[in-house]
Design a protein around this motif. Structure first.
Motif, PDB file in Angstrom:
ATOM      1  N   VAL A  34      12.874  -7.443   2.249  1.00 61.24           N
ATOM      2  CA  VAL A  34      13.476  -6.770   3.396  1.00 61.24           C
ATOM      3  C   VAL A  34      14.746  -6.065   2.955  1.00 61.24           C
ATOM      4  O   VAL A  34      15.633  -6.671   2.352  1.00 61.24           O
ATOM      5  CB  VAL A  34      13.812  -7.776   4.517  1.00 61.24           C
ATOM      6  CG1 VAL A  34      14.560  -7.083   5.651  1.00 61.24           C
ATOM      7  CG2 VAL A  34      12.549  -8.444   5.046  1.00 61.24           C
ATOM      8  N   ARG A  35      14.849  -4.783   3.245  1.00 59.09           N
ATOM      9  CA  ARG A  35      16.095  -4.042   3.005  1.00 59.09           C
ATOM     10  C   ARG A  35      17.020  -4.175   4.213  1.00 59.09           C
ATOM     11  O   ARG A  35      18.202  -4.500   4.068  1.00 59.09           O
ATOM     12  CB  ARG A  35      15.785  -2.567   2.750  1.00 59.09           C
ATOM     13  CG  ARG A  35      17.039  -1.711   2.620  1.00 59.09           C
ATOM     14  CD  ARG A  35      16.716  -0.215   2.553  1.00 59.09           C
ATOM     15  NE  ARG A  35      17.947   0.570   2.656  1.00 59.09           N
ATOM     16  CZ  ARG A  35      18.497   0.937   3.800  1.00 59.09           C
ATOM     17  NH1 ARG A  35      17.912   0.605   4.953  1.00 59.09           N
ATOM     18  NH2 ARG A  35      19.609   1.641   3.809  1.00 59.09           N
ATOM     19  N   ALA A  36      16.488  -3.904   5.393  1.00 60.53           N
ATOM     20  CA  ALA A  36      17.254  -4.005   6.643  1.00 60.53           C
ATOM     21  C   ALA A  36      16.294  -4.445   7.738  1.00 60.53           C
ATOM     22  O   ALA A  36      15.108  -4.095   7.720  1.00 60.53           O
ATOM     23  CB  ALA A  36      17.893  -2.668   6.998  1.00 60.53           C
ATOM     24  N   LEU A  37      16.813  -5.198   8.701  1.00 61.69           N
ATOM     25  CA  LEU A  37      15.965  -5.730   9.762  1.00 61.69           C
ATOM     26  C   LEU A  37      16.741  -5.675  11.075  1.00 61.69           C
ATOM     27  O   LEU A  37      17.830  -6.254  11.185  1.00 61.69           O
ATOM     28  CB  LEU A  37      15.556  -7.168   9.454  1.00 61.69           C
ATOM     29  CG  LEU A  37      14.478  -7.811  10.327  1.00 61.69           C
ATOM     30  CD1 LEU A  37      13.135  -7.129  10.126  1.00 61.69           C
ATOM     31  CD2 LEU A  37      14.352  -9.296  10.000  1.00 61.69           C
ATOM     32  N   VAL A  38      16.189  -4.963  12.053  1.00 60.46           N
ATOM     33  CA  VAL A  38      16.781  -4.873  13.383  1.00 60.46           C
ATOM     34  C   VAL A  38      15.871  -5.594  14.362  1.00 60.46           C
ATOM     35  O   VAL A  38      14.683  -5.267  14.475  1.00 60.46           O
ATOM     36  CB  VAL A  38      16.967  -3.407  13.824  1.00 60.46           C
ATOM     37  CG1 VAL A  38      17.558  -3.345  15.231  1.00 60.46           C
ATOM     38  CG2 VAL A  38      17.854  -2.653  12.834  1.00 60.46           C
ATOM     39  N   LEU A  39      16.421  -6.584  15.057  1.00 58.30           N
ATOM     40  CA  LEU A  39      15.682  -7.338  16.072  1.00 58.30           C
ATOM     41  C   LEU A  39      16.276  -6.978  17.425  1.00 58.30           C
ATOM     42  O   LEU A  39      17.361  -7.432  17.778  1.00 58.30           O
ATOM     43  CB  LEU A  39      15.791  -8.844  15.814  1.00 58.30           C
ATOM     44  CG  LEU A  39      15.336  -9.333  14.433  1.00 58.30           C
ATOM     45  CD1 LEU A  39      15.549 -10.838  14.310  1.00 58.30           C
ATOM     46  CD2 LEU A  39      13.870  -8.974  14.184  1.00 58.30           C
ATOM     47  N   ASP A  40      15.560  -6.170  18.173  1.00 59.44           N
ATOM     48  CA  ASP A  40      16.046  -5.657  19.454  1.00 59.44           C
ATOM     49  C   ASP A  40      15.354  -6.395  20.589  1.00 59.44           C
ATOM     50  O   ASP A  40      14.176  -6.170  20.852  1.00 59.44           O
ATOM     51  CB  ASP A  40      15.767  -4.147  19.529  1.00 59.44           C
ATOM     52  CG  ASP A  40      16.350  -3.503  20.778  1.00 59.44           C
ATOM     53  OD1 ASP A  40      16.672  -4.209  21.742  1.00 59.44           O
ATOM     54  OD2 ASP A  40      16.456  -2.255  20.782  1.00 59.44           O
ATOM     55  N   SER A  41      16.082  -7.300  21.267  1.00 62.31           N
ATOM     56  CA  SER A  41      15.565  -8.074  22.406  1.00 62.31           C
ATOM     57  C   SER A  41      14.633  -9.168  21.899  1.00 62.31           C
ATOM     58  O   SER A  41      13.412  -9.038  21.925  1.00 62.31           O
ATOM     59  CB  SER A  41      14.857  -7.174  23.412  1.00 62.31           C
ATOM     60  OG  SER A  41      15.672  -6.076  23.785  1.00 62.31           O
ATOM     61  N   SER A  42      15.236 -10.274  21.485  1.00 62.71           N
ATOM     62  CA  SER A  42      14.543 -11.244  20.636  1.00 62.71           C
ATOM     63  C   SER A  42      13.694 -12.267  21.384  1.00 62.71           C
ATOM     64  O   SER A  42      14.101 -12.814  22.410  1.00 62.71           O
ATOM     65  CB  SER A  42      15.558 -12.003  19.774  1.00 62.71           C
ATOM     66  OG  SER A  42      16.056 -11.157  18.761  1.00 62.71           O
ATOM     67  N   ALA A 102       0.828  -1.212   0.000  1.00 66.24           N
ATOM     68  CA  ALA A 102       0.000   0.000   0.000  1.00 66.24           C
ATOM     69  C   ALA A 102       0.862   1.261   0.000  1.00 66.24           C
ATOM     70  O   ALA A 102       0.460   2.296  -0.548  1.00 66.24           O
ATOM     71  CB  ALA A 102      -0.923   0.000   1.211  1.00 66.24           C
ATOM     72  N   LEU A 103       2.054   1.164   0.579  1.00 69.39           N
ATOM     73  CA  LEU A 103       2.965   2.309   0.605  1.00 69.39           C
ATOM     74  C   LEU A 103       3.758   2.436  -0.696  1.00 69.39           C
ATOM     75  O   LEU A 103       4.488   3.411  -0.888  1.00 69.39           O
ATOM     76  CB  LEU A 103       3.931   2.179   1.783  1.00 69.39           C
ATOM     77  CG  LEU A 103       3.308   2.289   3.179  1.00 69.39           C
ATOM     78  CD1 LEU A 103       4.330   1.892   4.244  1.00 69.39           C
ATOM     79  CD2 LEU A 103       2.787   3.694   3.436  1.00 69.39           C
ATOM     80  N   GLY A 104       3.653   1.443  -1.574  1.00 70.41           N
ATOM     81  CA  GLY A 104       4.336   1.493  -2.850  1.00 70.41           C
ATOM     82  C   GLY A 104       5.830   1.246  -2.762  1.00 70.41           C
ATOM     83  O   GLY A 104       6.596   1.722  -3.609  1.00 70.41           O
ATOM     84  N   GLU A 105       6.256   0.477  -1.762  1.00 70.14           N
ATOM     85  CA  GLU A 105       7.675   0.223  -1.545  1.00 70.14           C
ATOM     86  C   GLU A 105       8.052  -1.168  -2.043  1.00 70.14           C
ATOM     87  O   GLU A 105       7.372  -2.155  -1.739  1.00 70.14           O
ATOM     88  CB  GLU A 105       8.024   0.333  -0.058  1.00 70.14           C
ATOM     89  CG  GLU A 105       7.758   1.697   0.549  1.00 70.14           C
ATOM     90  CD  GLU A 105       8.711   2.754   0.041  1.00 70.14           C
ATOM     91  OE1 GLU A 105       9.916   2.440  -0.147  1.00 70.14           O
ATOM     92  OE2 GLU A 105       8.271   3.909  -0.169  1.00 70.14           O
ATOM     93  N   ALA A 106       9.152  -1.249  -2.794  1.00 72.28           N
ATOM     94  CA  ALA A 106       9.638  -2.558  -3.240  1.00 72.28           C
ATOM     95  C   ALA A 106      10.234  -3.342  -2.079  1.00 72.28           C
ATOM     96  O   ALA A 106      10.102  -4.568  -1.988  1.00 72.28           O
ATOM     97  CB  ALA A 106      10.685  -2.389  -4.342  1.00 72.28           C
ATOM     98  N   ARG A 107      10.901  -2.626  -1.176  1.00 70.15           N
ATOM     99  CA  ARG A 107      11.486  -3.252   0.011  1.00 70.15           C
ATOM    100  C   ARG A 107      11.308  -2.301   1.193  1.00 70.15           C
ATOM    101  O   ARG A 107      11.168  -1.085   1.012  1.00 70.15           O
ATOM    102  CB  ARG A 107      12.971  -3.560  -0.185  1.00 70.15           C
ATOM    103  CG  ARG A 107      13.263  -4.612  -1.242  1.00 70.15           C
ATOM    104  CD  ARG A 107      14.729  -5.036  -1.197  1.00 70.15           C
ATOM    105  NE  ARG A 107      15.618  -3.895  -1.414  1.00 70.15           N
ATOM    106  CZ  ARG A 107      16.913  -3.890  -1.121  1.00 70.15           C
ATOM    107  NH1 ARG A 107      17.464  -4.957  -0.534  1.00 70.15           N
ATOM    108  NH2 ARG A 107      17.658  -2.831  -1.375  1.00 70.15           N
ATOM    109  N   ILE A 108      11.333  -2.861   2.382  1.00 69.74           N
ATOM    110  CA  ILE A 108      11.168  -2.041   3.579  1.00 69.74           C
ATOM    111  C   ILE A 108      12.277  -2.360   4.567  1.00 69.74           C
ATOM    112  O   ILE A 108      12.869  -3.437   4.562  1.00 69.74           O
ATOM    113  CB  ILE A 108       9.803  -2.276   4.259  1.00 69.74           C
ATOM    114  CG1 ILE A 108       9.573  -3.767   4.519  1.00 69.74           C
ATOM    115  CG2 ILE A 108       8.681  -1.654   3.443  1.00 69.74           C
ATOM    116  CD1 ILE A 108       8.339  -4.060   5.357  1.00 69.74           C
TER     117      ILE A 108
END
Length: 464
Positions: A216-224, A187-193
């Protein structure tokens, strides 16, 4: 009772989403001013709604409306794209989180549209709230009769909550939310987020990477969250983490003169406080829960004063929940994890394990209450727990405190071992829950990764 199991085989293999998504397209989001909160300043952002299928296996069926908020990049000429942010919970409203001033650095806010959506059952997205069912029995049953009474109470409570919150109650697990997240991307028109998830938000990030790793462009997992954890580890790992956090608290009291327990045997005073509240289990559980929650920041001064007051005969007031966590955990956590305790004998063995691994804090009130809330739920979880499989995802940056009372360091290590080829782990060598804003080291590592995709070349640590 719990609806259709959602793409479980695909989640186990990291495959492409079911063809049920094919042919469905989201409508563009109409952005308007955000609702005003009379107790807060006007939000710096814009809000809208996203219509998604209630049941992703029937995309042409009924739809639900999800609340979305966006803070536009402040340097549009150098905009990188969208950064989705999720605060976790379950139960917190990520629309509010996306518009929270000062959480992300100015450099990140300059280059990204920061977007949050209230996942199903939270905030302004089909809010789940259970009706009052009266005072619950103790969640630490002392015998078969008390166990049966708790099970009967829970069965009635869950049934009433489900009936009051249909149809969303059967479609609120994290696998559903991951598919909503891709609808939002489209919906945001993004190829990757790009994505940053904290605490329970890390499970949403993991499941999105399993379904849509190439988006996925980048993914941060904080406190998994470790989705592969069974009952023993779900309870035991957190019990150990609670005791380890208490050890850090006691060490602080020994060296800091502002601690209300400075100069005393902290462990002895703690045992006295537990003894003072032993005649009323609810008071003792409130004490344990408030102390555990104080380790999140951590707010050690508060914990010390609380323990000192209780040992002196002034037990704490009843602990309060935030958001709708006691309600939504029935529809989310009980479907994301197999927290089914089927007999008093099984409970006895599990509880003995909690006490063995966390004798100081007598286990974790967080994991114990979550597991016992699921007592009496029938059928397998709709979103079965499993090991992480993300072969199509890019390099992911994981963060965890070494002494995290809620998402144990052991869970971060387990998730890291499940995807060693494309995860890097940053260890914050201190206590608390949530790492990104801790200090310059943690913030700069995340900012550099989000802005340039340069993750540390190997596992690193940041000092407390």
């Amino acid at each position: 009772m719990w609806g259709t199991v959602l793409a479980s085989a695909l989640l186990l293999t990291g495959g492409t989403p079911a063809v049920a998504d094919a042919g469905w397209s989201p409508s563009p989001i109409v952005w308007t001013d955000c609702p005003l909160d009379p107790d807060s300043p006007p939000p710096d952002g814009e809000c809208g709604t996203l219509q998604v299928p209630l049941d992703w296996n029937r995309p042409s069926g009924p739809t639900i409306s999800l609340a979305v908020a966006r803070h536009r990049s402040t340097d549009s000429a150098h905009r990188i794209g969208v950064l989705l942010a999720d605060l976790g919970g379950p139960g917190s409203a990520s629309t509010e989180f996306a518009l929270t001033p000062g959480f992300f650095s100015p450099e990140v806010q300059a280059r990204f549209d920061v977007v949050g959506f209230d996942v199903r059952g939270t905030g302004r997205s089909a809010f789940i709230e259970c009706p009052d069912t009266g005072r619950a029995p103790s969640d630490e049953p002392a015998g078969q009769a008390e166990f049966a009474a708790l099970q009967a109470y829970n069965e009635k409570a869950v049934s009433g909550c489900r009936a009051a919150n249909l149809p969303i109650f059967d479609h609120a697990n994290t696998a559903d939310n991951a598919r909503d997240m891709d609808a939002l991307r489209r919906a945001l028109g993004e190829a990757r987020i790009s994505y940053l998830g904290i605490s329970y938000g890390t499970l949403l990030g993991q499941q999105y990477a399993e379904l849509h790793g190439d988006r996925v462009r980048a993914l941060v997992l904080d406190s998994s969250i470790d989705h592969s954890a069974g009952l023993e580890r779900f309870l035991g790992d957190r019990a150990t983490a609670a005791d380890e956090a208490f050890g850090q608290f006691a060490a602080w009291c020994d060296r800091d003169t502002t601690c209300a327990l400075h100069g005393q045997d902290v462990f002895d005073v703690w045992r006295k406080a537990l003894a003072v509240t032993s005649g009323e289990p609810r008071n003792q559980n409130d004490l344990r829960d408030l102390v555990l929650k104080s380790f999140y920041r951590p707010d050690w001064a508060y914990a010390a004063q609380l323990i000192a007051d209780t040992a002196a005969g002034n037990p704490p007031v009843t602990a309060q929940f935030i958001f709708n966590y006691p309600s939504i955990r029935l529809a989310v956590m009980c479907q994301d994890f197999d927290l089914r305790i089927r007999s008093f004998a099984q409970y006895t063995a599990l509880h003995a394990g909690e006490l063995r691994r966390g004798p100081l804090m007598r286990g974790s009130t967080l994991s114990h209450s979550e597991a016992m809330a699921c007592l009496g739920i029938q059928g397998p979880p709709a979103n079965p727990p499993h090991r992480l499989s993300i072969p199509r995802a890019p390099r992911i940056l994981m963060l965890n405190s070494r002494y995290d009372p809620a998402t144990p360091y052991a869970w971060a290590l387990a998730v890291h071992r499940q995807a060693p080829a494309n995860t890097t782990l940053l260890t914050y060598e201190g206590a608390g829950h949530g790492v990104y804003p801790r200090n310059t080291c943690t913030r700069s590592a995340v900012d550099r990764y989000l802005l340039t995709l340069a993750a540390p070349p190997h596992d690193v640590s940041c000092p407390a």
